[in-house]
Design an enzyme around this catalytic site. Structure first.
Site, PDB file in Angstrom:
ATOM      1  N   LYS A  19       0.984   3.665   3.714  1.00  0.00           N
ATOM      2  CA  LYS A  19       2.402   3.768   3.360  1.00  0.00           C
ATOM      3  C   LYS A  19       3.155   4.694   4.314  1.00  0.00           C
ATOM      4  O   LYS A  19       4.326   4.463   4.625  1.00  0.00           O
ATOM      5  CB  LYS A  19       2.549   4.220   1.910  1.00  0.00           C
ATOM      6  CG  LYS A  19       2.010   3.192   0.894  1.00  0.00           C
ATOM      7  CD  LYS A  19       2.713   1.833   1.014  1.00  0.00           C
ATOM      8  CE  LYS A  19       2.317   0.871  -0.098  1.00  0.00           C
ATOM      9  NZ  LYS A  19       3.014  -0.426  -0.011  1.00  0.00           N
ATOM     10  N   ILE A  76       6.228   2.768 -11.129  1.00  0.00           N
ATOM     11  CA  ILE A  76       6.948   1.603 -11.661  1.00  0.00           C
ATOM     12  C   ILE A  76       5.984   0.784 -12.531  1.00  0.00           C
ATOM     13  O   ILE A  76       4.813   0.637 -12.184  1.00  0.00           O
ATOM     14  CB  ILE A  76       7.464   0.711 -10.496  1.00  0.00           C
ATOM     15  CG1 ILE A  76       8.201   1.541  -9.419  1.00  0.00           C
ATOM     16  CG2 ILE A  76       8.359  -0.410 -11.036  1.00  0.00           C
ATOM     17  CD1 ILE A  76       9.486   2.198  -9.837  1.00  0.00           C
ATOM     18  N   VAL A  94      -1.362 -12.353   3.010  1.00  0.00           N
ATOM     19  CA  VAL A  94      -0.746 -11.697   4.172  1.00  0.00           C
ATOM     20  C   VAL A  94      -1.764 -11.042   5.108  1.00  0.00           C
ATOM     21  O   VAL A  94      -1.399 -10.586   6.191  1.00  0.00           O
ATOM     22  CB  VAL A  94       0.319 -10.654   3.750  1.00  0.00           C
ATOM     23  CG1 VAL A  94       1.515 -11.314   3.097  1.00  0.00           C
ATOM     24  CG2 VAL A  94      -0.284  -9.568   2.864  1.00  0.00           C
ATOM     25  N   TYR A 127      -4.407   4.332   0.997  1.00  0.00           N
ATOM     26  CA  TYR A 127      -3.073   3.900   0.558  1.00  0.00           C
ATOM     27  C   TYR A 127      -2.002   4.798   1.171  1.00  0.00           C
ATOM     28  O   TYR A 127      -0.998   4.312   1.716  1.00  0.00           O
ATOM     29  CB  TYR A 127      -3.020   3.963  -0.976  1.00  0.00           C
ATOM     30  CG  TYR A 127      -1.762   3.390  -1.604  1.00  0.00           C
ATOM     31  CD1 TYR A 127      -1.610   2.014  -1.747  1.00  0.00           C
ATOM     32  CD2 TYR A 127      -0.745   4.227  -2.064  1.00  0.00           C
ATOM     33  CE1 TYR A 127      -0.468   1.486  -2.348  1.00  0.00           C
ATOM     34  CE2 TYR A 127       0.396   3.703  -2.661  1.00  0.00           C
ATOM     35  CZ  TYR A 127       0.532   2.334  -2.798  1.00  0.00           C
ATOM     36  OH  TYR A 127       1.664   1.811  -3.382  1.00  0.00           O
TER      37      TYR A 127
END
Ligand code: NAI
Length: 267
Positions: A167, A196, A71, A163
């Protein structure tokens, strides 16, 4: 009984493109969408993972096709989106999920390198993939975009500023485009997962995960990728036609918890 409501909770036959679908939450999203009858474009830069997930879906009787897609490469995004549309005859749903985490203190030698790569993959790529998919998403009059941000889009972790910035940017992109595209029948929403169990967190030792979860997460555990995929599914349903610009936190209650109370109450 005869149905009393009008809106559909089915994505059967819809075409969904998922980025970063070889692992973790992307894979779980591809699985769930296929289970729900969608035709899934499985994309990732990991060739073996694309092949595996595509075969998993086909093996279970679902419909999927795999594409290699980095991407961070604009030309690849454009050509893969064109091929997906040609293969499936359209595009209804985009899940911008691919992401990386490269922690670095701000004064590290290679900080700028990590900053550039993180912003390219986690934020600029979302914008480019949306731009490539947009004409097709508009066509059906009910396009759905879900961007995967993070609880780090709403707060911060030390040594994670590239990061965190990326985000926070994903949430800004989501809100900006929700406002812009709503009138054209395309909804844009965002998921903020907490901790997660995925490839991204695989290197964290199990005992460190346990301590973290006990202290910080009211549910006392890391989440499973499928638990996030279910939230993503909800945002792309035809029935979710009035949900636009939402920032949906899926973190076991982590951000809701008062940290002083959690230190007092946890072992
Ligand atoms: P994962 O590492 O299991 O999966 C990420 C996938 O993205 C991998 O298959 C990887 O090959 C792919 N990818 C990486 N760079 C790419 C690129 N340039 N082009 C295409 N694909 C690329 O990690 P996970 O956790 O499933 O990550 C999914 C999303 O969830 C990411 O955006 C991540 O930032 C976000 N997230 C993850 C959290 C966690 O605790 N695991 C928490 C909050 C957000």
């Amino acid at each position: 009984m005869a149905g009393l409501t009008e809106l559909s909770r089915s994505i059967r036959g819809k075409v969904a493109l998922v980025t970063g679908a070889a692992s973790g939450m992307g894979r779980a999203t591809a699985h769930l969408f296929a289970d729900e009858g969608a035709r899934v474009a499985v994309t990732d830069l990991a060739a073996d993972g694309v092949k595996r997930v595509t075969e998993e879906i086909e093996g279970a009787g679902g419909e999927a096709c795999g594409w290699l897609l980095d991407v961070s490469d604009r030309a690849e995004i454009e050509s893969v989106v064109a091929e997906v549309v040609e293969r499936f005859g359209g595009l209804d749903i985009l899940v911008n999920n691919a992401g990386i985490s490269q922690p670095s203190p701000v004064d590290a030698e290679d900080y700028e390198e990590k900053w550039e790569r993180t912003l390219a993959v986690n934020l600029t790529a979302h914008m480019r993939t949306i731009r490539a998919c947009l004409p097709h998403l508009k066509r059906g009059g009910a396009g759905r975009i879900v961007n995967v941000a993070s609880t780090d889009g709403l707060g911060a972790t030390a040594h994670g500023s590239p990061y965190t910035a990326s985000k926070h940017g994903v949430i800004g992109l989501t809100r900006g485009l929700a406002v812009e595209l709503g009138a054209q029948g395309v909804t844009v929403n965002c998921i903020c997962p907490g901790p997660i169990h995925t490839g991204m967190t695989a290197a964290i030792p199990a005992d460190a995960k346990d301590v973290f979860a006990r202290r910080k997460v009211p549910l006392r555990r890391y989440g499973r990728p499928e638990e996030v995929a279910q939230a993503t599914l909800h945002l792309v349903l035809p029935a979710s036609s009035y949900i636009n610009g939402a920032v949906l936190v899926v973190d076991g209650g982590m951000l809701a918890q008062n940290h002083l109370a959690s230190l007092r109450d946890s072992p």
